[in-house]
Design an enzyme around this catalytic site. Structure first.
Site, short mmCIF file in Angstrom:
data_model
loop_
_atom_site.label_atom_id
_atom_site.label_comp_id
_atom_site.label_asym_id
_atom_site.label_seq_id
_atom_site.Cartn_x
_atom_site.Cartn_y
_atom_site.Cartn_z
CE LYS A 1 -36.76 35.65 79.48
NZ LYS A 1 -38.03 36.31 79.17
CB SER B 1 -33.47 38.28 81.13
OG SER B 1 -32.80 38.09 82.36
CE1 TYR C 1 -35.59 32.75 81.68
CE2 TYR C 1 -33.51 33.74 82.35
CZ TYR C 1 -34.88 33.83 82.19
OH TYR C 1 -35.54 34.98 82.52
N1 LIG Z 1 -37.95 37.20 88.20
C1 LIG Z 1 -36.78 37.41 87.64
O1 LIG Z 1 -35.75 37.36 88.31
C2 LIG Z 1 -36.67 37.76 86.18
C3 LIG Z 1 -35.51 38.38 85.72
C4 LIG Z 1 -35.42 38.70 84.37
C5 LIG Z 1 -36.46 38.40 83.51
N2 LIG Z 1 -37.58 37.77 84.00
C6 LIG Z 1 -38.66 37.50 83.07
O2 LIG Z 1 -39.82 38.16 83.52
C7 LIG Z 1 -40.96 37.51 82.97
C8 LIG Z 1 -42.00 37.31 84.06
O3 LIG Z 1 -41.55 36.36 84.99
P1 LIG Z 1 -41.75 36.49 86.57
O4 LIG Z 1 -40.41 36.62 87.16
O5 LIG Z 1 -42.80 37.48 86.87
O6 LIG Z 1 -42.21 34.99 86.92
P2 LIG Z 1 -43.62 34.37 87.38
O7 LIG Z 1 -43.39 32.90 87.38
O8 LIG Z 1 -44.09 35.04 88.62
O9 LIG Z 1 -44.59 34.78 86.18
C9 LIG Z 1 -44.56 34.14 84.93
C10 LIG Z 1 -45.99 33.97 84.48
O10 LIG Z 1 -45.97 33.39 83.16
C11 LIG Z 1 -46.98 32.40 83.11
N3 LIG Z 1 -46.67 31.42 82.08
C12 LIG Z 1 -45.69 30.49 82.08
N4 LIG Z 1 -45.77 29.73 80.98
C13 LIG Z 1 -46.82 30.20 80.25
C14 LIG Z 1 -47.42 29.83 79.03
N5 LIG Z 1 -46.94 28.80 78.31
N6 LIG Z 1 -48.49 30.53 78.59
C15 LIG Z 1 -49.00 31.56 79.31
N7 LIG Z 1 -48.48 31.95 80.49
C16 LIG Z 1 -47.40 31.27 80.95
C17 LIG Z 1 -46.99 31.78 84.51
O11 LIG Z 1 -48.21 31.09 84.76
C18 LIG Z 1 -46.79 33.01 85.38
O12 LIG Z 1 -48.03 33.60 85.75
C19 LIG Z 1 -40.45 36.21 82.34
O13 LIG Z 1 -40.32 36.39 80.94
C20 LIG Z 1 -39.09 36.04 82.98
O14 LIG Z 1 -38.23 35.28 82.18
C21 LIG Z 1 -37.71 37.46 85.31
#
Ligand SMILES: NC(=O)c1ccc[n+]([C@@H]2O[C@H](COP(=O)([O-])OP(=O)(O)OC[C@H]3O[C@@H](n4cnc5c(N)ncnc54)[C@H](O)[C@@H]3O)[C@@H](O)[C@H]2O)c1
Length: 249
Positions: free
Chosen positions: A156, A139, A152
Site C-alpha cells: 500500500k 491505505s 501488505y
Molecule cells: N477494509 C479495510 O479495512 C481497508 C482499509 C484500507 C484499505 N483497504 C483497501 O480497500 C480495497 C477494497 O477492499 P475491501 O476492504 O472492500 O475488501 P473486500 O474483500 O470486501 O473486497 C475486495 C474485493 O476485491 C476482489 N479481488 C481480490 N482479488 C482480486 C483479483 N485478483 N482480481 C479481481 N478482484 C479481486 C475480491 O473478490 C473482493 O470482491 C482493497 O484495496 C483494500 O486493500 C481496505
C-alpha cells in the site's frame, strides 16, 4: 447527478468498498463495469444496480482479463473516463517471518502489479481522449503501518507513492491520478487485518486508535471516490486523501 454519462471501471466491485463505489457511481449517473475475481458477486451487484452496470469476471493480476475489462467498457459505453483500482488482498495479520512466498507474491500481484497492468490498458485510451481519472485505493497502512502486516503495508506504500508519480507523468495528457487511503473498515478483509476474531472487544482496541471513534464505512470511501471522479476535484492530482477519522494525524 455529479457523474452523468461517465464510463467507469471499478475493480473489486463485488463486495466491500468496491460494491459501494459502484452503487454510488451509478446513483450519480455513471455507467460502471464491475470487475472482480468473484464473478457471481460482480453479477449480483450489477443486477441490483440495473442497466447502468455490467459485470466482468476475472483477475486484476492477469493481463488478458484487465485488457478485456477496458475493451468491455470502451465497446459498451464508447469511452473510458474513470478507473478505480480498488481490488485488494491481504494475508492474515501475523509476524513477517511467517508470511509465505506465495502470500507475498499474491499481495504484490493484486495490490501493485494490477495497477501496472490497468495503467498499460487504460492510459492509451485516456490519452487519445485527452482526459481521464484514475483513482487508486491505497491505505493508511502505507502511511502509518500496524505490526503483523509488513508486506501488505509495503504494497500500500507503493500504491500511495505510485499515485503521485503517475500524476506528474500523466498530467500533460489531461489524466488526473489520485489515491484514497482508508482506515480499517467493516469489509471482508477486516478479520485478516486484525488477525484476531472479529469481536466487539477486539474491534474496540482498533477503534481506540481512530480519533473520530469508529471504523470507516464503505459509504465514506464511495463518497471520496465520487468527489475524485467528478468536476469538483478538477484541479486535484497526486493527492493521497486519508479517509481515516484522523488515524494518520
Ligand atoms: N477494509 C479495510 O479495512 C481497508 C482499509 C484500507 C484499505 N483497504 C483497501 O480497500 C480495497 C477494497 O477492499 P475491501 O476492504 O472492500 O475488501 P473486500 O474483500 O470486501 O473486497 C475486495 C474485493 O476485491 C476482489 N479481488 C481480490 N482479488 C482480486 C483479483 N485478483 N482480481 C479481481 N478482484 C479481486 C475480491 O473478490 C473482493 O470482491 C482493497 O484495496 C483494500 O486493500 C481496505
Amino acid at each position: 447527478m455529479r457523474l452523468q454519462g461517465l464510463s467507469t471501471i471499478v475493480t473489486g466491485g463485488a463486495s466491500g468498498f468496491g460494491a459501494e463505489i459502484a452503487r454510488a457511481y451509478a446513483r450519480e449517473g455513471a455507467k460502471v463495469v464491475i470487475f472482480d475475481l468473484n464473478a457471481d458477486g460482480a453479477k449480483t451487484v450489477a443486477s441490483e444496480i440495473g442497466a447502468s452496470a455490467i459485470a466482468h469476471g476475472g483477475s486484476v493480476a492477469n493481463k488478458a482479463d484487465v485488457d478485456a475489462a477496458v475493451k468491455l467498457a470502451v465497446d459498451t459505453f464508447g469511452k473510458l473516463d474513470v478507473v478505480v483500482n480498488n481490488a485488494g488482498w491481504t494475508f492474515r495479520n501475523k509476524p513477517m517471518l511467517e508470511v509465505t512466498e506465495e502470500e507475498f507474491d499474491r499481495v504484490f500481484d493484486v495490490n501493485v502489479k494490477a495497477i501496472f497492468l490497468m495503467t498499460n490498458a487504460c492510459v492509451p485510451v485516456m490519452k487519445k481522449q485527452k482526459s481521464g481519472r484514475i483513482i487508486n485505493i491505497g491505505s493508511t497502512a502505507g502511511v502509518r503501518p500496524r505490526p503483523g502486516l509488513t508486506w501488505y503495508n509495503a504494497s500500500k506504500g507503493a500504491v500511495n507513492l505510485m499515485s503521485k508519480s503517475m500524476a506528474v507523468e500523466l498530467a500533460p495528457d489531461g489524466i488526473r491520478v489520485n489515491c484514497i487511503a482508508p482506515v480499517m473498515g467493516e469489509t471482508g478483509l477486516l478479520e485478516a487485518f486484525m488477525g484476531v476474531p472479529d469481536t466487539p472487544e477486539n474491534r474496540a482496541k482498533f477503534i481506540g486508535t481512530i480519533p473520530l471513534g469508529r471504523m470507516s464505512r464503505p459509504s465514506d470511501i464511495a463518497n471520496a471516490c465520487v468527489y475524485m471522479a467528478g468536476e469538483e476535484s478538477e484541479f486535484l492530482t497526486g493527492v493521497i486523501l486519508p479517509v481515516d477519522g484522523g488515524r494518520t494525524i
